[in-house]
Design a protein around this motif. Structure first.
Motif, PDB file in Angstrom:
ATOM      1  N   GLY A 298       0.775  -1.233   0.186  1.00 26.67           N
ATOM      2  CA  GLY A 298       0.161  -0.131  -0.012  1.00 26.67           C
ATOM      3  C   GLY A 298       0.908   1.439  -0.172  1.00 26.67           C
ATOM      4  N   HIS A 299       2.307   1.165  -0.130  1.00 22.53           N
ATOM      5  CA  HIS A 299       3.111   2.420  -0.108  1.00 22.53           C
ATOM      6  C   HIS A 299       3.052   2.957  -1.560  1.00 22.53           C
ATOM      7  CE1 HIS A 299       4.455   2.440   4.202  1.00 22.53           C
ATOM      8  NE2 HIS A 299       4.360   1.014   3.955  1.00 22.53           N
ATOM      9  N   LEU A 300       2.363   4.179  -1.793  1.00 23.17           N
ATOM     10  CA  LEU A 300       2.642   4.729  -3.065  1.00 23.17           C
ATOM     11  C   LEU A 300       3.923   5.095  -3.748  1.00 23.17           C
ATOM     12  CD1 LEU A 300       1.138   5.529  -5.461  1.00 23.17           C
ATOM     13  CD2 LEU A 300       0.480   7.807  -4.571  1.00 23.17           C
ATOM     14  N   ARG A 301       4.784   5.564  -2.748  1.00 21.63           N
ATOM     15  CA  ARG A 301       6.128   5.711  -3.151  1.00 21.63           C
ATOM     16  C   ARG A 301       6.834   4.719  -3.760  1.00 21.63           C
ATOM     17  NH1 ARG A 301       7.381  10.950  -2.723  1.00 21.63           N
ATOM     18  NH2 ARG A 301       6.617  12.257  -1.248  1.00 21.63           N
ATOM     19  N   ALA A 302       6.653   3.475  -3.048  1.00 24.69           N
ATOM     20  CA  ALA A 302       7.158   2.336  -3.430  1.00 24.69           C
ATOM     21  C   ALA A 302       6.790   1.655  -4.613  1.00 24.69           C
ATOM     22  CB  ALA A 302       7.247   1.232  -2.399  1.00 24.69           C
ATOM     23  N   ALA A 303       5.551   1.776  -4.847  1.00 20.81           N
ATOM     24  CA  ALA A 303       4.668   1.388  -5.909  1.00 20.81           C
ATOM     25  C   ALA A 303       5.269   1.960  -7.256  1.00 20.81           C
ATOM     26  CB  ALA A 303       3.262   1.320  -6.036  1.00 20.81           C
ATOM     27  N   LEU A 304       5.630   3.290  -7.154  1.00 23.79           N
ATOM     28  CA  LEU A 304       5.747   4.230  -8.339  1.00 23.79           C
ATOM     29  C   LEU A 304       7.331   3.766  -8.609  1.00 23.79           C
ATOM     30  CD1 LEU A 304       4.534   7.865  -7.105  1.00 23.79           C
ATOM     31  CD2 LEU A 304       3.905   6.417  -9.138  1.00 23.79           C
ATOM     32  N   HIS A 305       8.104   3.319  -7.717  1.00 25.28           N
ATOM     33  CA  HIS A 305       9.268   2.831  -7.866  1.00 25.28           C
ATOM     34  C   HIS A 305       9.820   1.399  -7.711  1.00 25.28           C
ATOM     35  CE1 HIS A 305      10.388   7.216  -8.997  1.00 25.28           C
ATOM     36  NE2 HIS A 305       9.470   7.476  -7.847  1.00 25.28           N
ATOM     37  N   PRO A 306       9.013   0.480  -8.250  1.00 21.18           N
ATOM     38  CA  PRO A 306       9.198  -0.920  -7.645  1.00 21.18           C
ATOM     39  C   PRO A 306      10.618  -1.396  -8.103  1.00 21.18           C
ATOM     40  CG  PRO A 306       8.175  -0.723  -9.865  1.00 21.18           C
ATOM     41  CD  PRO A 306       8.177   0.586  -9.547  1.00 21.18           C
ATOM     42  N   GLY A 307      11.100  -2.175  -6.958  1.00 18.24           N
ATOM     43  CA  GLY A 307      12.408  -2.678  -6.771  1.00 18.24           C
ATOM     44  C   GLY A 307      13.471  -1.508  -6.507  1.00 18.24           C
ATOM     45  N   GLY A 308      13.091  -0.448  -6.290  1.00 18.72           N
ATOM     46  CA  GLY A 308      14.285   0.536  -6.063  1.00 18.72           C
ATOM     47  C   GLY A 308      13.714   0.845  -4.497  1.00 18.72           C
ATOM     48  N   THR A 309      14.478   2.200  -4.331  1.00 15.38           N
ATOM     49  CA  THR A 309      14.451   2.764  -2.836  1.00 15.38           C
ATOM     50  C   THR A 309      13.356   3.807  -3.047  1.00 15.38           C
ATOM     51  OG1 THR A 309      16.079   4.309  -3.136  1.00 15.38           O
ATOM     52  CG2 THR A 309      16.777   2.263  -2.181  1.00 15.38           C
ATOM     53  N   ARG A 310      12.489   4.350  -2.039  1.00 14.76           N
ATOM     54  CA  ARG A 310      11.542   5.173  -1.953  1.00 14.76           C
ATOM     55  C   ARG A 310      12.101   6.520  -1.849  1.00 14.76           C
ATOM     56  NH1 ARG A 310       7.993   2.511   2.970  1.00 14.76           N
ATOM     57  NH2 ARG A 310       7.657   0.276   2.019  1.00 14.76           N
ATOM     58  N   PRO A 311      11.935   7.547  -2.831  1.00 22.04           N
ATOM     59  CA  PRO A 311      12.560   8.792  -2.954  1.00 22.04           C
ATOM     60  C   PRO A 311      11.931   9.517  -1.774  1.00 22.04           C
ATOM     61  CG  PRO A 311      10.710   8.544  -4.655  1.00 22.04           C
ATOM     62  CD  PRO A 311      10.781   7.208  -4.077  1.00 22.04           C
TER      63      PRO A 311
END
Length: 311
Positions: A298-311
């Motif tokens: 449910g974390h939108l930032r993580a979903a925007l950047h799958p496999g990466g770090t949350r900006p």
């Protein structure tokens, strides 16, 4: 706990929240404006008192968020004003963060009747606290926040002690130092704004202090759980016309997209604001957005950047 009137009176005399203010003994002789100015001046001490407890508050929030991320619940419990404030905070979580009503729960000594009028003797019962938590099916994944201005209310104390025995996370919020409630809890938070304008009326500064801390506990916990995107309430539940309009505004603020694209995304996402934002920003369809959000808890930032770090 004291067993006689004289013992109780002696104990109350030691509490900051019960202290008598000689300099205010003739406040009733002041004009209405002067009393209002005095009350407003008194309230200035509350944010400073909260600020002194911020490290303890933050530690309690991090521990709460960790439990809730694993499916635990947040349970507030208290008597009188303290209990009503917990119920208020809990009741505002579903429309604000789209939580299930069972995720954040407020228990007030004496039950729903006590929300609108006093239930004599309820706050003095530890057994009632145990019964209320038992009815909830409390587990070691849950968090129980006992709220009591004095820090000695049996209902709040009994609840915290029972919850700790079950392995639940416990937080004790009081407005006196060296309180029994803080000592009983794993995380003790003692916000001390000082004696009240009206001797012992803890619905005043103590109540304001408790409201501020409960706001922090629920709001920051939800931020940690991914219920927001920046300072936008992306999990808001559109249950009325105002919230429908707010949903569209949140998508617009997050994406800068035109109205037509926002309406189309919300329709495809069945009104889910977070999904609509992800669809627009990542240029993906509704099923893909739903899968990404599930994968990112449910974390939108993580979903925007799958496999990466949350900006």
């Amino acid at each position: 706990m004291p067993t006689t009137y004289s013992e109780l009176r002696a104990q109350l005399a030691t509490l900051t929240t019960e202290a008598f203010r000689p300099e205010l003994a003739e406040i009733d002789r002041l004009s209405t404006l002067e009393i209002a100015r005095t009350m407003n001046g008194e309230d200035q001490s509350v944010p400073a008192a909260v600020a002194r407890q911020l490290p303890a508050i933050a530690a309690a929030i991090d521990a709460t968020a960790a439990r809730m991320a694993n499916g635990g619940r947040l349970v507030y419990m208290g008597a009188g004003t303290a209990g009503r404030l917990g119920v208020l905070d809990a009741s505002e979580c579903p429309p604000t963060f789209n939580t299930d009503p069972s995720q954040v729960v407020g228990l007030v000594a004496g039950g729903p009747t006590a929300l609108v009028r006093s239930v004599e003797g309820a706050e003095d019962s530890r057994d009632l606290a145990v019964a209320d938590l038992t009815a909830l099916g409390l587990t070691d994944r849950d968090t129980v926040v006992g709220v009591s201005a004095s820090g000695r209310t049996p209902y709040a104390l009994g609840g915290v002690e029972h919850a700790r025995r079950l392995g639940a996370l416990t937080i004790g919020l009081s407005c006196n130092t060296d309180s029994a409630l803080a000592a009983a809890a794993e995380h003790g938070i003692e916000v001390v704004p000082g004696p009240e304008l009206l001797t012992g009326s803890t619905r005043l500064k103590a109540g304001t202090a408790q409201k501020l801390v409960l706001n922090m506990i629920s709001t920051i916990t939800m931020i940690r759980l991914g219920k927001t995107y920046g300072n936008l309430m992306v999990d808001v539940r559109a249950s009325n016309e105002k919230l429908h309009a707010r949903s569209r505004r949140i998508v617009a603020l997050a994406t800068g997209a035109p109205d037509e694209q926002i309406e189309a995304a919300l329709a495809a996402a069945d009104g889910e604001v977070k999904n609509a934002i992800l669809m627009i920003l990542a240029d993906i369809d509704a099923p893909t957005a739903a899968r990404r959000l599930t994968a990112s808890a449910g974390h939108l930032r993580a979903a925007l950047h799958p496999g990466g770090t949350r900006p």
